[in-house]
Motif scaffolding. Structure first.
Motif: not given
Length: 493
Positions: A5, A59, A61-62, A64-67
């Motif tokens: 995302d 931003t 996210t990969w 569901g986590k920051p990427f």
């Protein structure tokens, strides 16, 4: 939850804003196509996802986590692998396919220090078994086809436990048959719930594979289309204008033959063929890679000779023994690999737009060998204006331009002086739809010469030509395919 995302991503190179609040999401098992003209921001977005550059804002996210990958290795370790358009960097000439499959393992220390050929082959065979691919493990990597090199790259990505594979123009150098094989590979990735970001200018690719098309223009998202995809609307959204406004009308009133080939043979054992191309006419030769299209054009440009038969130009016997002789006779050519055949190296003097255009004309423009006049700069400015080349000036480096604008410079080179026959080998390779329309208009709005185009893409052939001919086995097998035929999406037999 999306696999990837991306929201409000921005990035600038100096004063040039490459991305502005761009967004992208990809689900597991989804094939998302990214469309956009050259300079739209596709490459910048891919570089950010691959860890090759960092965004200025936004931003990601990969799973569901920051990427925020710091390098390509960092992105790959997270499960995002990019397969670039050029497959030459996947392996090393002299090494086997088995070696190429394990190169990443050699670099990151996953293989023991001492290795035997038997152990490398055994591990490579296990990789192929895991991925379901079939490749000749003992063959020299250099001898592989482009399609097989794509398989090596994808197999390596899968061994890295890739969850998202980015394919950048994967069919640019593939034949129709090889492209079909790649489609099967992508469908296999989809079945494994691997996400695919697919970048291509070819609507046939996207029609076969894409679940969704996201469109960038000027660094921004301007449209999103889900299957069934309206590609006419998608392309118009991408280029910002109606397609019909840029497509010239086809001509039919030809009365003067420029090129005539009578029972010529390209190879000792190939069937002879004849062909005539008239003044003002655009003829496209299509067929699979290796059919003989490039050989025909290079022979006409003095880089070979016919084994039999006769060629004539404007009614006179024509048999050049060098490109210089061909150019002197009014036959000019833009070869398939413009970077090698048409441009001066980026680190050398003479790599500007103006110098690139002037290179084959120097002896004519400056017979005293002194560059006293501003002829080349003036011709560069004319080309920029006439062909809508996106460049700051005629002194800009051709290497700073997008692929479509580079090709326009090559076309501009041969429009700077009158010619009788223009030869174009794969002129739309790596060229986006918008630039392609400009190039087509330039090709067709020139009634004082004949044009012969070689392309492996039937869609491109039908789009540009007054007449399409088909080559196979180094001979012509179809001579009179009307470019306006309705069944234009089918591959020629």
């Amino acid at each position: 939850m999306p696999l990837l995302d991306v929201r409000n991503i921005s990035h600038a190179f100096g004063s040039t804003q490459a991305l502005s609040d761009a967004h992208l999401s990809i689900e597991a098992g989804e094939v998302v196509a990214l469309m956009g003209a050259n300079g739209a921001g596709k490459s910048t977005l891919v570089r950010i996802l691959s860890g090759l550059c960092r965004p200025d804002g936004g931003t990601m996210t990969w799973q569901g986590k920051p990427f925020s990958p710091q390098s390509a290795a960092d992105a790959a370790s997270e499960g995002i692998v990019t397969v670039h358009q050029s497959t030459n960097v996947i392996g090393i000439p002299g090494l086997t396919v088995a070696d190429a499959l394990l190169l990443n393992h050699f670099v990151d220390g996953r293989q023991p220090f001492f290795l035997s050929k038997k152990s490398v082959r055994r591990r490579a065979a296990a990789i192929l078994s895991e991925t379901g691919f079939e490749l000749p493990l003992d063959r020299d990597f250099e001898t592989l086809s482009a399609a097989d090199r794509q398989q090596v790259a994808i197999a390596r990505a899968l061994t890295n436990k890739a969850r998202l594979i980015i394919l950048d123009e994967p069919t640019a150098s593939l034949s129709a048959r090889e492209s079909a094989r790649l489609y099967d590979l992508v469908r296999g990735l989809k079945a494994r719930q691997i996400g695919v970001l697919y970048i291509s200018h070819r609507t046939a690719d996207l029609e076969a594979l894409a679940d969704r098309v996201e469109i960038l223009r000027g660094g921004r998202n301007v449209g999103s289309f889900r299957r069934p995809i309206d590609f006419s609307a998608a392309i118009e959204t991408m280029i910002g204008r109606f397609l019909n406004a840029a497509r010239p009308h086809r001509r039919r009133d030809f009365d003067k033959t420029v090129l005539s080939l009578e029972s010529v043979g390209l190879m000792p054992d190939s069937a002879p063929f004849s062909l005539a191309v008239d003044e003002g006419e655009v003829v496209a030769i299509t067929g699979v890679i290796g059919a003989g299209k490039s050989r025909l054009l290079s022979t006409l440009f003095g880089l070979g000779s016919f084994y039999r038969g006769q060629a004539s130009l404007d009614g006179q016997a024509y048999a050049p023994t060098s490109p210089a002789q061909a150019i002197a006779a009014g036959v000019v050519m833009a070869a398939e690999d413009r970077h090698k055949s048409s441009f001066i190296h980026a680190d050398w003097p003479g790599e500007s737009i103006a110098a690139t255009i002037s290179l084959p004309h120097l002896s004519k423009w400056y017979p005293s060998a002194f560059l006293f006049s501003n002829r080349e700069k003036e011709e560069g400015r004319k080309a920029i204006q006439r062909l809508s080349i996106k460049a700051q000036s005629a002194e800009a480096s051709v290497w700073s331009l997008s692929g479509g604008n580079q090709q326009k410079v090559v076309i501009g080179r041969w429009e700077a002086e009158p010619s009788r026959l223009l030869l174009l080998d794969e002129p739309f390779q790596g060229v986006d739809v918008g630039a392609r329309q400009d190039i087509i208009a330039a090709i067709r709005n020139h009634s004082g010469r004949a044009t012969l185009i070689a392309t492996s893409d039937p869609e491109e052939a039908y789009e540009v030509a007054d007449r399409v001919v088909v080559m196979d086995g180094h001979t012509l097998i179809e001579q009179n395919i009307d470019a306006d035929i309705s069944n234009r999406h089918k591959e020629p037999a």
